[in-house]
Design a protein around this motif. Sequence first.
Motif, PDB file in Angstrom:
ATOM      1  N   PRO A  64       1.106  -1.365   0.207  1.00  0.00           N
ATOM      2  CA  PRO A  64       0.079  -0.093   0.140  1.00  0.00           C
ATOM      3  C   PRO A  64       0.952   1.007   0.251  1.00  0.00           C
ATOM      4  N   ALA A  65       0.029   1.807  -0.346  1.00  0.00           N
ATOM      5  CA  ALA A  65       0.922   3.873  -0.392  1.00  0.00           C
ATOM      6  C   ALA A  65       1.339   4.123   0.796  1.00  0.00           C
ATOM      7  N   SER A  66       0.767   3.709   2.063  1.00  0.00           N
ATOM      8  CA  SER A  66       0.809   4.728   2.980  1.00  0.00           C
ATOM      9  C   SER A  66       1.982   4.067   4.053  1.00  0.00           C
ATOM     10  N   GLN A  67       2.662   2.672   2.798  1.00  0.00           N
ATOM     11  CA  GLN A  67       4.087   2.105   3.728  1.00  0.00           C
ATOM     12  C   GLN A  67       5.576   2.379   2.363  1.00  0.00           C
ATOM     13  N   LEU A  68       6.428   2.909   3.642  1.00  0.00           N
ATOM     14  CA  LEU A  68       7.868   2.849   3.035  1.00  0.00           C
ATOM     15  C   LEU A  68       8.702   1.398   3.481  1.00  0.00           C
ATOM     16  N   ILE A  69       9.238   0.842   2.283  1.00  0.00           N
ATOM     17  CA  ILE A  69       9.272  -0.638   2.562  1.00  0.00           C
ATOM     18  C   ILE A  69      11.168  -0.102   2.716  1.00  0.00           C
ATOM     19  N   ILE A  70      12.105  -0.780   3.347  1.00  0.00           N
ATOM     20  CA  ILE A  70      13.319  -0.618   3.575  1.00  0.00           C
ATOM     21  C   ILE A  70      13.559  -1.553   3.401  1.00  0.00           C
ATOM     22  N   CYS A  71      15.160  -2.072   2.616  1.00  0.00           N
ATOM     23  CA  CYS A  71      15.112  -3.410   2.626  1.00  0.00           C
ATOM     24  C   CYS A  71      16.366  -3.187   2.779  1.00  0.00           C
ATOM     25  N   SER A  72      16.834  -4.819   3.259  1.00  0.00           N
ATOM     26  CA  SER A  72      18.908  -5.005   3.995  1.00  0.00           C
ATOM     27  C   SER A  72      19.391  -6.477   3.568  1.00  0.00           C
ATOM     28  N   LEU A  73      20.283  -5.831   2.371  1.00  0.00           N
ATOM     29  CA  LEU A  73      21.584  -7.207   2.160  1.00  0.00           C
ATOM     30  C   LEU A  73      22.200  -6.766   2.781  1.00  0.00           C
ATOM     31  N   ALA A  74      22.038  -7.419   4.193  1.00  0.00           N
ATOM     32  CA  ALA A  74      23.367  -7.111   5.197  1.00  0.00           C
ATOM     33  C   ALA A  74      22.937  -8.080   5.911  1.00  0.00           C
ATOM     34  N   SER A  75      24.290  -8.073   6.768  1.00  0.00           N
ATOM     35  CA  SER A  75      24.219  -8.597   8.429  1.00  0.00           C
ATOM     36  C   SER A  75      22.913  -8.551   9.244  1.00  0.00           C
ATOM     37  N   GLU A  76      22.474  -9.692  10.164  1.00  0.00           N
ATOM     38  CA  GLU A  76      21.632  -9.854  10.602  1.00  0.00           C
ATOM     39  C   GLU A  76      21.384  -8.913  11.628  1.00  0.00           C
ATOM     40  N   GLU A  77      22.869  -8.303  11.958  1.00  0.00           N
ATOM     41  CA  GLU A  77      22.898  -7.172  13.340  1.00  0.00           C
ATOM     42  C   GLU A  77      22.240  -6.181  12.861  1.00  0.00           C
ATOM     43  N   LEU A  78      22.874  -5.265  11.134  1.00  0.00           N
ATOM     44  CA  LEU A  78      22.036  -4.050  10.770  1.00  0.00           C
ATOM     45  C   LEU A  78      20.871  -3.979  10.022  1.00  0.00           C
ATOM     46  N   THR A  79      20.271  -5.585   9.487  1.00  0.00           N
ATOM     47  CA  THR A  79      18.407  -5.520   9.385  1.00  0.00           C
ATOM     48  C   THR A  79      18.028  -5.310  10.847  1.00  0.00           C
ATOM     49  N   GLN A  80      18.658  -5.750  12.013  1.00  0.00           N
ATOM     50  CA  GLN A  80      17.626  -5.459  13.013  1.00  0.00           C
ATOM     51  C   GLN A  80      18.265  -4.280  13.855  1.00  0.00           C
ATOM     52  N   ALA A  81      19.281  -3.708  13.901  1.00  0.00           N
ATOM     53  CA  ALA A  81      18.812  -2.314  14.109  1.00  0.00           C
ATOM     54  C   ALA A  81      17.871  -1.155  13.375  1.00  0.00           C
ATOM     55  N   LEU A  82      17.716  -1.881  11.956  1.00  0.00           N
ATOM     56  CA  LEU A  82      17.341  -0.991  11.145  1.00  0.00           C
ATOM     57  C   LEU A  82      15.394  -1.464  11.474  1.00  0.00           C
ATOM     58  N   LYS A  83      15.088  -2.672  11.761  1.00  0.00           N
ATOM     59  CA  LYS A  83      13.723  -3.228  12.270  1.00  0.00           C
ATOM     60  C   LYS A  83      13.384  -1.946  13.587  1.00  0.00           C
ATOM     61  N   GLU A  84      14.313  -1.506  14.686  1.00  0.00           N
ATOM     62  CA  GLU A  84      14.562  -0.725  15.931  1.00  0.00           C
ATOM     63  C   GLU A  84      14.070   0.977  15.508  1.00  0.00           C
ATOM     64  N   VAL A  85      14.334   1.216  14.487  1.00  0.00           N
ATOM     65  CA  VAL A  85      13.990   2.838  13.706  1.00  0.00           C
ATOM     66  C   VAL A  85      12.744   2.460  13.332  1.00  0.00           C
ATOM     67  N   ALA A  86      12.057   1.467  12.508  1.00  0.00           N
ATOM     68  CA  ALA A  86      10.842   0.971  11.689  1.00  0.00           C
ATOM     69  C   ALA A  86       9.722   1.963  12.186  1.00  0.00           C
ATOM     70  N   ASP A  87      10.143   2.327  13.615  1.00  0.00           N
ATOM     71  CA  ASP A  87       8.240   2.614  14.480  1.00  0.00           C
ATOM     72  C   ASP A  87       7.759   3.972  13.940  1.00  0.00           C
ATOM     73  N   LYS A  88       9.305   3.959  13.739  1.00  0.00           N
ATOM     74  CA  LYS A  88       9.079   6.049  13.704  1.00  0.00           C
ATOM     75  C   LYS A  88       8.578   6.110  12.031  1.00  0.00           C
ATOM     76  N   PRO A  89       7.669   6.486  12.304  1.00  0.00           N
ATOM     77  CA  PRO A  89       7.038   7.200  10.019  1.00  0.00           C
ATOM     78  C   PRO A  89       7.586   8.189   9.945  1.00  0.00           C
ATOM     79  N   VAL A  90       7.119   7.906   8.136  1.00  0.00           N
ATOM     80  CA  VAL A  90       8.515   8.931   7.728  1.00  0.00           C
ATOM     81  C   VAL A  90       7.302   9.954   6.783  1.00  0.00           C
ATOM     82  N   GLN A  91       7.313  10.540   6.333  1.00  0.00           N
ATOM     83  CA  GLN A  91       7.006  11.065   5.686  1.00  0.00           C
ATOM     84  C   GLN A  91       5.557  10.913   5.555  1.00  0.00           C
ATOM     85  N   GLY A  92       4.983  10.494   6.425  1.00  0.00           N
ATOM     86  CA  GLY A  92       3.386  10.190   6.940  1.00  0.00           C
ATOM     87  C   GLY A  92       3.302   8.655   6.890  1.00  0.00           C
ATOM     88  N   ARG A  93       4.514   8.028   6.028  1.00  0.00           N
ATOM     89  CA  ARG A  93       4.261   6.607   5.994  1.00  0.00           C
ATOM     90  C   ARG A  93       4.822   5.062   7.137  1.00  0.00           C
TER      91      ARG A  93
END
Length: 189
Positions: A64-93
């Motif tokens: 849906p247009a209400s999501q901003l999807i960030i994909c990670s082809l990196a270590s599990e640690e970096l992907t987890q660190a990204l998931k920690e900031v994922a609960d914050k909205p970006v430009q209303g998404r």
Amino acid sequence: MFSVYFRSVSRGCRAVSGLVLLCWLMLPSLAAAVDVPDRLKAAYLYNFAKLTYWPGPDTSDEGPASQLIICSLASEELTQALKEVADKPVQGRTVQVVGLGLKSRADFCQMVFIDAHHARSWFRYAHQQRPGQLLVGESEDFIEQGGIVRFYLERDKLRFEISLENASRAGVQISSRLLKLARVRGGKP
């Protein structure tokens, strides 16, 4: 007695020379990785998302247009660190973080982070960058391969460079606030 000593020294020198040669051969691959804490890279990526403008809302079937999807082809640690900031909205998404495998489809991602370990393989598998996709990486030739933002170290500080030409080709606009902080390639900010 001296000949025995010199033979053992000679073997030792050859072993040390071999070790030095091995380290020298590995140096380019070690230098390509930007060795900073994953949380710092995740914070940068989150801010890149806040300061990037994608073309129109995504109306495809992948999300849906209400999501901003960030994909990670990196270590599990970096992907987890990204998931920690994922609960914050970006430009209303709402931000969704997806970990990718090397052969995973990435056409549904608005941003893809590719670490130095995976970059050469990523481009070798000829992943097609879709319009509106921000590619971020850290390998030395990332910009030349078609990436838009590249991390690098300068005096032990994490820095980044942006290719305006690649951003234009992908159809994404980078905020002037972000461009002021970057080393800009392929045009003027």
